[in-house]
Design a protein around this motif. Structure first.
Motif, mmCIF file in Angstrom:
data_model
loop_
_atom_site.group_PDB
_atom_site.id
_atom_site.type_symbol
_atom_site.label_atom_id
_atom_site.label_comp_id
_atom_site.label_asym_id
_atom_site.label_seq_id
_atom_site.Cartn_x
_atom_site.Cartn_y
_atom_site.Cartn_z
ATOM 1 N N LEU A 190 156.021 74.415 24.707
ATOM 2 C CA LEU A 190 156.152 73.208 25.525
ATOM 3 C C LEU A 190 155.252 72.082 25.033
ATOM 4 O O LEU A 190 155.526 70.899 25.291
ATOM 5 C CB LEU A 190 155.808 73.540 26.989
ATOM 6 N N LYS A 191 154.173 72.432 24.317
ATOM 7 C CA LYS A 191 153.268 71.412 23.778
ATOM 8 C C LYS A 191 153.678 70.927 22.380
ATOM 9 O O LYS A 191 152.988 70.106 21.783
ATOM 10 C CB LYS A 191 151.840 71.972 23.716
ATOM 11 N N SER A 192 154.783 71.430 21.871
ATOM 12 C CA SER A 192 155.234 71.020 20.531
ATOM 13 C C SER A 192 155.714 69.568 20.561
ATOM 14 O O SER A 192 156.096 69.039 21.608
ATOM 15 C CB SER A 192 156.354 71.935 20.044
ATOM 16 N N ASN A 193 155.694 68.951 19.390
ATOM 17 C CA ASN A 193 156.134 67.555 19.265
ATOM 18 C C ASN A 193 157.647 67.496 19.093
ATOM 19 O O ASN A 193 158.167 67.030 18.071
ATOM 20 C CB ASN A 193 155.429 66.882 18.083
ATOM 21 N N TYR A 194 158.339 68.001 20.090
ATOM 22 C CA TYR A 194 159.801 68.088 20.027
ATOM 23 C C TYR A 194 160.318 68.172 21.455
ATOM 24 O O TYR A 194 159.605 68.632 22.356
ATOM 25 C CB TYR A 194 160.216 69.335 19.239
ATOM 26 N N ALA A 195 161.558 67.726 21.664
ATOM 27 C CA ALA A 195 162.063 67.665 23.039
ATOM 28 C C ALA A 195 163.362 68.435 23.259
ATOM 29 O O ALA A 195 163.613 68.912 24.369
ATOM 30 C CB ALA A 195 162.270 66.202 23.442
ATOM 31 N N SER A 196 164.166 68.581 22.227
ATOM 32 C CA SER A 196 165.512 69.117 22.421
ATOM 33 C C SER A 196 165.561 70.631 22.237
ATOM 34 O O SER A 196 165.888 71.138 21.158
ATOM 35 C CB SER A 196 166.486 68.432 21.458
ATOM 36 N N TYR A 197 165.252 71.362 23.287
ATOM 37 C CA TYR A 197 165.304 72.823 23.239
ATOM 38 C C TYR A 197 165.282 73.388 24.652
ATOM 39 O O TYR A 197 164.890 72.715 25.616
ATOM 40 C CB TYR A 197 164.125 73.388 22.446
ATOM 41 N N ILE A 198 165.692 74.631 24.770
ATOM 42 C CA ILE A 198 165.506 75.421 25.984
ATOM 43 C C ILE A 198 164.928 76.759 25.558
ATOM 44 O O ILE A 198 165.371 77.356 24.573
ATOM 45 C CB ILE A 198 166.831 75.639 26.746
ATOM 46 N N ILE A 199 163.908 77.224 26.286
ATOM 47 C CA ILE A 199 163.263 78.501 25.992
ATOM 48 C C ILE A 199 163.898 79.593 26.852
ATOM 49 O O ILE A 199 163.939 79.480 28.080
ATOM 50 C CB ILE A 199 161.752 78.433 26.283
ATOM 51 N N TYR A 200 164.390 80.637 26.203
ATOM 52 C CA TYR A 200 164.965 81.775 26.916
ATOM 53 C C TYR A 200 164.040 82.979 26.711
ATOM 54 O O TYR A 200 163.940 83.511 25.601
ATOM 55 C CB TYR A 200 166.360 82.098 26.395
ATOM 56 N N VAL A 201 163.350 83.374 27.753
ATOM 57 C CA VAL A 201 162.460 84.530 27.694
ATOM 58 C C VAL A 201 163.242 85.749 28.164
ATOM 59 O O VAL A 201 163.656 85.820 29.319
ATOM 60 C CB VAL A 201 161.215 84.337 28.575
ATOM 61 N N VAL A 202 163.462 86.694 27.258
ATOM 62 C CA VAL A 202 164.160 87.929 27.612
ATOM 63 C C VAL A 202 163.099 88.996 27.866
ATOM 64 O O VAL A 202 162.483 89.515 26.934
ATOM 65 C CB VAL A 202 165.130 88.370 26.503
ATOM 66 N N ALA A 203 162.880 89.294 29.147
ATOM 67 C CA ALA A 203 161.844 90.248 29.551
ATOM 68 C C ALA A 203 162.491 91.612 29.761
ATOM 69 O O ALA A 203 162.911 91.952 30.877
ATOM 70 C CB ALA A 203 161.151 89.766 30.814
ATOM 71 N N ASP A 204 162.566 92.395 28.692
ATOM 72 C CA ASP A 204 163.237 93.698 28.718
ATOM 73 C C ASP A 204 162.293 94.775 29.248
ATOM 74 O O ASP A 204 161.220 94.987 28.683
ATOM 75 C CB ASP A 204 163.712 94.037 27.304
ATOM 76 N N ASN A 205 162.702 95.438 30.318
ATOM 77 C CA ASN A 205 161.906 96.509 30.921
ATOM 78 C C ASN A 205 160.519 96.000 31.313
ATOM 79 O O ASN A 205 159.507 96.661 31.082
ATOM 80 C CB ASN A 205 161.791 97.691 29.945
ATOM 81 N N CYS A 206 160.492 94.810 31.898
ATOM 82 C CA CYS A 206 159.224 94.158 32.257
ATOM 83 C C CYS A 206 159.176 93.809 33.740
ATOM 84 O O CYS A 206 160.213 93.568 34.373
ATOM 85 C CB CYS A 206 159.040 92.860 31.460
ATOM 86 N N ASP A 207 157.966 93.734 34.247
ATOM 87 C CA ASP A 207 157.729 93.217 35.591
ATOM 88 C C ASP A 207 157.535 91.710 35.467
ATOM 89 O O ASP A 207 156.566 91.244 34.848
ATOM 90 C CB ASP A 207 156.482 93.879 36.182
ATOM 91 N N ILE A 208 158.450 90.932 36.035
ATOM 92 C CA ILE A 208 158.387 89.469 35.873
ATOM 93 C C ILE A 208 157.951 88.772 37.166
ATOM 94 O O ILE A 208 158.106 87.553 37.293
ATOM 95 C CB ILE A 208 159.749 88.907 35.408
ATOM 96 N N SER A 209 157.404 89.526 38.086
ATOM 97 C CA SER A 209 157.024 88.942 39.376
ATOM 98 C C SER A 209 155.974 87.840 39.248
ATOM 99 O O SER A 209 155.924 86.926 40.078
ATOM 100 C CB SER A 209 156.509 90.035 40.328
ATOM 101 N N ASP A 210 155.150 87.910 38.201
ATOM 102 C CA ASP A 210 154.111 86.892 38.014
ATOM 103 C C ASP A 210 154.503 85.821 37.002
ATOM 104 O O ASP A 210 153.701 84.921 36.704
ATOM 105 C CB ASP A 210 152.800 87.551 37.560
#
Length: 389
Positions: free
Chosen positions: A67-87
């Protein structure tokens, strides 16, 4: 007996060739490495796929760096496999958290889980590991390679931690491969080897290579680079597209990781010979050089085999022992050339005296290679860092 000596000489030349290969590539690069003209320069839209398995503690760090990169055109997809994502909570609309309902335990399955849920039609995708940090100019550097007409680009994975001897030696090896397998290979007119993350592709190329390819265990990048080369494409090397990667710090971590890597080399060795045959038929310089890289054994195996052959030569073919002296001199010349070119930290130079111990642990990894796929599908992360504000 003469035939035996001849066969021994041929085998030694072929094995020693891997130590001399950097010099051959450097010379070839002076004649064949021509930069492509820019075909189109624009700010492309990226899908950034960040994969995590069981651990998500480092996800806020990697997302923050993107998010701090010098670029704007993107979407980040975090694939949390077998993870606890509550936090895992992000306010930025460019961050999408995906948690598969079933355990995937596969890089490619995670990638395509994200691809099938893209929020818009991205032109390109880049793959980032959960333990990586992204340089501010990462996307702009990738674009400069894509703008030359390439459809696949490998960036640099530099160390984000040099807090142990093993981490320093791990980075030393990476720097050598960065010079030889990526920079020199690319400059010689072939392709840069993929390294699992810090790489980007047109969405069309990635899908065509892997969408119908069922891959189990580690090594998806081995299949991917073969498929790209098999299609006649080249993989560019973007030296300024940098991601910072966590290096191994503990012996058990090192042994398990290297065991998986060695297993992967044996598993996909056939692809090197397959590509070599195709390169001869197609008269493809790109494919031929890359096939030599694919059949090359891991460096520690090469060094052990070479030492045994050198000792054998002292008794059977004393003059041939000079070949090994030349080969090792060339090898170490390019080791230090790599460290100098990529401005290695002083800690890395000091760690080199412990290289024999590093080789010992890789021998231990070799003994565990049959059980490599049962150990884990991901390296456990120990390095911790605070998010900068």
């Amino acid at each position: 007996m003469n035939l035996l000596y001849l066969l021994l000489a041929v085998v030694q030349v072929l094995i020693g060739l891997h130590f001399i290969m950097p010099l051959i590539l450097w010379i070839a690069g002076r004649f064949t490495g021509k930069k492509r003209p820019v075909t189109q320069a624009y700010e492309a839209d990226y899908a950034v796929i960040v994969t995590a398995y069981q651990q998500v503690s480092l996800i806020p760090l990697v997302v923050d760096s993107i998010l701090k990169s010098n670029y704007a055109s993107y979407i980040i997809y975090v694939v949390a496999d077998n993870c606890d994502i509550s936090d895992l909570k992000f306010d930025d609309p460019r961050v999408v958290i995906l948690r598969p309902p079933e355990v995937l335990a596969s890089n490619t399955k995670s990638h395509f889980y994200a691809i099938n849920r893209f929020e818009r039609a991205h032109e390109r995708l880049t793959i980032i590991d959960s333990d990586n940090l992204v340089h501010a100019e990462y996307f702009n550097a990738l674009n400069r390679a894509f703008d030359q007409g390439y459809q696949a680009v490998q960036g640099v994975r530099a160390a984000k931690n040099l807090d142990s001897t093993y981490a320093c030696l791990d980075e030393a090896g990476d720097i050598y491969y960065r010079l030889v397998d990526r920079k020199l290979m690319y400059e010689a007119g072939s392709s840069a080897a993929l390294s699992g993350s810090g790489m980007a592709f047109t969405l069309q190329l990635y899908r065509s290579c892997l969408e119908n390819n069922e891959i189990s265990g580690a090594g998806f990048d081995k299949i991917l680079q073969y498929e790209i080369l098999n299609r006649g494409e080249r993989i560019a090397f973007a030296e300024e597209a940098i991601v910072y990667d966590e290096k191994t710090t503990k012996t058990d971590q090192l042994v398990n990781q290297r065991s998986r890597w060695i297993n992967t080399w044996f598993k996909y060795l056939y692809l090197g010979f397959k590509l070599m045959l195709k390169s001869v038929y197609r008269l493809s310089w790109n494919q031929f050089l890359f096939s030599i890289l694919l059949v090359r054994p891991p460096l520690f195996m090469l060094m052990i085999i070479s030492f045994l052959l050198f000792v054998t030569d002292l008794f059977l073919m004393p003059l041939f022992a000079l070949y090994w002296v030349v080969a090792i001199v060339v090898f170490f010349t390019f080791v230090f050339r790599a460290l100098s070119h990529f401005k290695a930290d002083e800690k890395i130079y000091k760690s080199l005296k412990n290289a024999p111990l590093f080789i010992y642990f890789q021998l231990m990894a070799l003994l565990k290679v049959r059980k490599a796929n049962k150990i884990s599908v991901a390296t456990e992360h120990y390095y911790e860092e605070k998010i900068s504000k």
